[in-house]
Scaffold this motif. Structure first.
Motif, mmCIF file in Angstrom:
data_model
loop_
_atom_site.group_PDB
_atom_site.id
_atom_site.type_symbol
_atom_site.label_atom_id
_atom_site.label_comp_id
_atom_site.label_asym_id
_atom_site.label_seq_id
_atom_site.Cartn_x
_atom_site.Cartn_y
_atom_site.Cartn_z
ATOM 1 N N UNK A 1 -2.405 -0.408 10.123
ATOM 2 C CA UNK A 1 -2.956 -0.843 8.847
ATOM 3 C C UNK A 1 -1.792 -1.123 7.899
ATOM 4 N N UNK A 2 -1.653 -2.358 7.441
ATOM 5 C CA UNK A 2 -0.578 -2.740 6.525
ATOM 6 C C UNK A 2 -1.187 -2.956 5.146
ATOM 7 N N UNK A 3 -0.660 -2.246 4.157
ATOM 8 C CA UNK A 3 -1.166 -2.354 2.791
ATOM 9 C C UNK A 3 -0.042 -2.872 1.908
ATOM 10 N N UNK A 4 -0.203 -4.086 1.433
ATOM 11 C CA UNK A 4 0.774 -4.710 0.542
ATOM 12 C C UNK A 4 0.318 -4.495 -0.901
ATOM 13 N N UNK A 5 1.256 -4.496 -1.815
ATOM 14 C CA UNK A 5 0.967 -4.291 -3.233
ATOM 15 C C UNK A 5 0.286 -2.943 -3.482
ATOM 16 N N UNK A 6 0.700 -1.935 -2.721
ATOM 17 C CA UNK A 6 0.090 -0.608 -2.845
ATOM 18 C C UNK A 6 0.278 -0.013 -4.234
ATOM 19 N N UNK A 7 1.299 -0.444 -4.948
ATOM 20 C CA UNK A 7 1.542 0.088 -6.293
ATOM 21 C C UNK A 7 0.440 -0.312 -7.276
ATOM 22 N N UNK A 8 -0.371 -1.297 -6.909
ATOM 23 C CA UNK A 8 -1.469 -1.729 -7.779
ATOM 24 C C UNK A 8 -2.769 -0.966 -7.507
ATOM 25 N N UNK A 9 -2.762 -0.121 -6.477
ATOM 26 C CA UNK A 9 -3.973 0.613 -6.126
ATOM 27 C C UNK A 9 -4.154 1.822 -7.040
ATOM 28 N N UNK A 10 -5.405 2.142 -7.305
ATOM 29 C CA UNK A 10 -5.712 3.327 -8.120
ATOM 30 C C UNK A 10 -5.551 4.586 -7.264
ATOM 31 N N UNK A 11 -5.514 5.722 -7.936
ATOM 32 C CA UNK A 11 -5.415 6.991 -7.223
ATOM 33 C C UNK A 11 -6.577 7.145 -6.250
ATOM 34 N N UNK A 12 -7.771 6.795 -6.668
ATOM 35 C CA UNK A 12 -8.957 6.928 -5.824
ATOM 36 C C UNK A 12 -8.843 6.050 -4.583
ATOM 37 N N UNK A 13 -8.330 4.837 -4.735
ATOM 38 C CA UNK A 13 -8.154 3.949 -3.588
ATOM 39 C C UNK A 13 -7.103 4.504 -2.620
ATOM 40 N N UNK B 1 -2.421 9.542 14.880
ATOM 41 C CA UNK B 1 -3.266 8.893 13.878
ATOM 42 C C UNK B 1 -4.020 7.702 14.463
ATOM 43 N N UNK B 2 -5.288 7.562 14.101
ATOM 44 C CA UNK B 2 -6.076 6.421 14.562
ATOM 45 C C UNK B 2 -5.578 5.131 13.930
ATOM 46 N N UNK B 3 -5.175 5.237 12.699
ATOM 47 C CA UNK B 3 -4.745 4.068 11.942
ATOM 48 C C UNK B 3 -3.398 4.347 11.301
ATOM 49 N N UNK B 4 -2.307 4.214 12.043
ATOM 50 C CA UNK B 4 -1.012 4.348 11.374
ATOM 51 C C UNK B 4 -0.934 3.327 10.233
ATOM 52 N N UNK B 5 -0.372 3.715 9.116
ATOM 53 C CA UNK B 5 -0.337 2.835 7.946
ATOM 54 C C UNK B 5 1.092 2.533 7.525
ATOM 55 N N UNK B 6 1.281 1.316 7.060
ATOM 56 C CA UNK B 6 2.558 0.874 6.507
ATOM 57 C C UNK B 6 2.272 0.448 5.069
ATOM 58 N N UNK B 7 2.893 1.132 4.108
ATOM 59 C CA UNK B 7 2.660 0.865 2.703
ATOM 60 C C UNK B 7 3.809 0.027 2.140
ATOM 61 N N UNK B 8 3.467 -0.960 1.352
ATOM 62 C CA UNK B 8 4.479 -1.798 0.712
ATOM 63 C C UNK B 8 4.188 -1.818 -0.782
ATOM 64 N N UNK B 9 5.220 -1.515 -1.572
ATOM 65 C CA UNK B 9 5.036 -1.485 -3.025
ATOM 66 C C UNK B 9 6.353 -1.777 -3.728
ATOM 67 N N UNK B 10 6.237 -2.243 -4.934
ATOM 68 C CA UNK B 10 7.416 -2.463 -5.777
ATOM 69 C C UNK B 10 7.669 -1.215 -6.604
#
Length: 59
Positions: A20-32, A48-57
């Motif tokens: 799971x790749x999440x771009x612009x993670x810095x724009x996500x709310x705490x709840x998200x 993990x079922x869904x390894x995640x890669x977070x991308x943020x500025x």
């Protein structure tokens, strides 16, 4: 006949691990962020079922 789908099939039958790749993670709310964390941490004692890669500025 049952058709299996999802990350388990990718891992078991094809030897691939979905990521799971999440771009612009810095724009996500705490709840998200918390929701994604909970979804990706299911079965913490296993791989993990869904390894995640977070991308943020930086702020």
């Amino acid at each position: 006949m049952t058709t299996r789908q999802g990350p388990a099939v990718e891992r078991e039958e094809r030897g691939r691990t979905p990521v799971l790749v999440i771009d612009e993670a810095h724009l996500m709310s705490y709840e998200q962020l918390e929701t994604v964390r909970m979804l990706t941490n299911q079965g913490m004692d296993q791989t993990p079922r869904w390894p995640a890669c977070w991308s943020a500025s930086p702020p």
